[in-house]
Design an enzyme around this catalytic site. Structure first.
Site, mmCIF file in Angstrom:
data_model
loop_
_atom_site.group_PDB
_atom_site.id
_atom_site.type_symbol
_atom_site.label_atom_id
_atom_site.label_comp_id
_atom_site.label_asym_id
_atom_site.label_seq_id
_atom_site.Cartn_x
_atom_site.Cartn_y
_atom_site.Cartn_z
ATOM 1 N N ASP A 14 45.148 44.178 45.165
ATOM 2 C CA ASP A 14 45.893 43.020 45.655
ATOM 3 C C ASP A 14 44.962 42.138 46.489
ATOM 4 O O ASP A 14 44.474 42.555 47.538
ATOM 5 C CB ASP A 14 47.080 43.495 46.503
ATOM 6 N N ASP A 121 47.082 37.183 41.509
ATOM 7 C CA ASP A 121 46.203 37.786 42.513
ATOM 8 C C ASP A 121 46.348 39.297 42.633
ATOM 9 O O ASP A 121 45.926 39.886 43.631
ATOM 10 C CB ASP A 121 46.432 37.134 43.879
ATOM 11 N N GLU A 122 46.920 39.949 41.638
ATOM 12 C CA GLU A 122 47.047 41.402 41.712
ATOM 13 C C GLU A 122 47.122 42.011 40.318
ATOM 14 O O GLU A 122 47.565 41.386 39.363
ATOM 15 C CB GLU A 122 48.260 41.820 42.554
#
Length: 433
Positions: A14, A121-122
């Protein structure tokens, strides 16, 4: 089957304060300062000045320093400024974030072919079969952190959670931020779940948590001990899956990005720069939303058989309506004609509108259904294709329907329409791999 799942090793990577961290990496003057990223049109709305967007703007992303002061994502500008007077608002750069995403996904793919892109974003990594090549899961996680910092810079960091299950790994990554690394062992699951609220687990939103509390489930221990039959009746199969996780048995599969099933709906929502009861302005926004939804459907090669439209008013009440279409379509004109009728009962009362949404449901690939073949329909599809090619090259709405021109003065100051480039994560990552 359960034993196989319990022997898995899953990582959740993350990126921390992603948009804000990327901006700090790109601009040394922002490093170490409390910043908030906002939409590109927010600084052009009436009442805005350089460095200070309109009071109607919201925080799209906050830096680690801003979060430490209490600034949160989706917080209104005026509230964020009250909490943190020195907060600096910066314009977002979607292309920049997309580039960084491509780069960190390539790093992750180096360690396992089983990678699920969860958001921009993860991502989840199943390293069960590959971790031994890198010295084990913890050593592998450290290598990922080192690689990301070397590739993107010292200000772009990530937190990593390691567990035997996907949802538990995500929970572990949330336990220590920023730049954390947490291993959630099977024997520690119950003790860890006892320390966190129900909503900390991915899959339990506030509405689900409220439903659980209403039937006597206030903790994960309550969830683990609850009668399974009642859970299934109240929450369906998802309730049983959540109970298994509460028992420490997370069987949620990691689905590689190139095997993700087709989406179930395509939608857009937009908050107007000013609350308005003017039918022309409201319908102008509705028309643009229908254009965007239809455009995304065509990009995906999909058509839909049902459309819904929603309206949020200035008092924050929300109304929603939907309709089954006569045939599958991805044509904006058809969507608009239906949506105009769907919102008419809500807008005819002249209550100021704050937000509009349009969603296309019951999707199928265009090759799977019989589309209308009359000459008018064929001509419209050819026109849509030509417009898409031009707008893909030069920017959104460079070519548009004449009926939208009358609304240009209303929309060109609107942050929701200021992003010309549309970001596709998994599809474009697959192209560049």
């Amino acid at each position: 089957m359960a034993i196989g799942y319990m022997n898995r090793t899953i990582l959740h990577v993350d990126m921390n304060s992603y948009f804000a961290s990327v901006e700090q990496q790109a601009n040394p003057l922002l490093r170490g300062k409390a910043i908030a990223v906002s939409g590109p049109g927010a600084l052009r709305l009436p009442g805005s000045t350089p460095g200070n967007p309109s009071p109607r703007s919201v925080v799209a992303a906050a830096s680690i320093e801003a979060k430490a002061r209490g600034v949160k994502t989706a917080m209104p500008y005026f509230m964020a400024k009250q909490i943190c007077p020195e907060l600096i608002f910066v314009v977002c750069h979607p292309e920049r974030y997309h580039d960084v995403t491509q780069r960190f996904l390539r790093i992750l793919e180096h360690y396992t072919p089983i990678m699920e892109i969860f958001s921009m974003d993860e991502a989840f990594l199943d390293v069960t079969d590959t971790q031994t090549y890198f010295g084990g899961s913890i050593a592998l996680a450290h290598r990922i952190k080192t690689d990301i910092r070397a590739e993107m810079g010292d200000w772009v960091r990530c937190s990593i959670g390691i567990a035997s299950g996907k949802i538990l790994a995500k929970l572990a990554s949330e336990l220590k931020k920023p730049d954390g690394l947490v291993v959630l062992k099977d024997q520690d699951i119950a003790r860890t779940l006892a320390k966190v609220p129900l909503t900390d687990l991915c899959g339990i939103a506030h509405r689900t948590a409220a439903h659980m509390r209403a039937i006597g489930i206030c903790t994960f221990a309550d969830l683990a001990a609850y009668p399974t039959g009642v859970l299934k009746k109240e929450f369906g199969v998802r309730g049983v899956e959540l109970q298994m996780i509460a028992l420490g048995q997370d069987r949620t599969p990691v689905i590689p990005y190139n095997q993700v099933p087709p989406r179930k709906s395509i939608g857009h929502a937009y908050t107007l720069p000013f609350n308005s009861a003017d039918p022309k302005k409201v319908l102008g926004v509705l028309m643009r939303l229908c254009e965007q939804v239809a455009r995304r459907a065509r990009d995906a090669g999909m058509v839909g058989e049902e459309v819904s439209a929603g309206v949020r008013f200035n008092h924050m009440g929300f109304a929603y309506n939907h309709q089954r279409l006569d045939s599958f379509t991805n044509n904006a004109r058809i969507l608009y004609q239906v949506c105009e009728k769907l919102i008419l009962p809500f807008t005819s009362c002249r209550v100021p509108v704050r937000l509009l949404s349009v969603t296309l449901h019951r999707l199928a690939f265009g090759t799977q259904v019989q589309l209308p073949l009359c000459s008018g329909e064929r001509a419209q599809r050819q026109l849509d294709t030509a417009m898409d090619k031009i707008n893909d090259r030069y920017g959104e709405f460079i070519v548009r329907r004449a009926s939208l021109v009358r609304y240009d003065g209303w929309h060109k100051e609107s942050p929701g329409y200021a992003m010309n480039k549309r970001i596709k994560i998994a599809e474009r990552f697959d192209e560049f791999s």
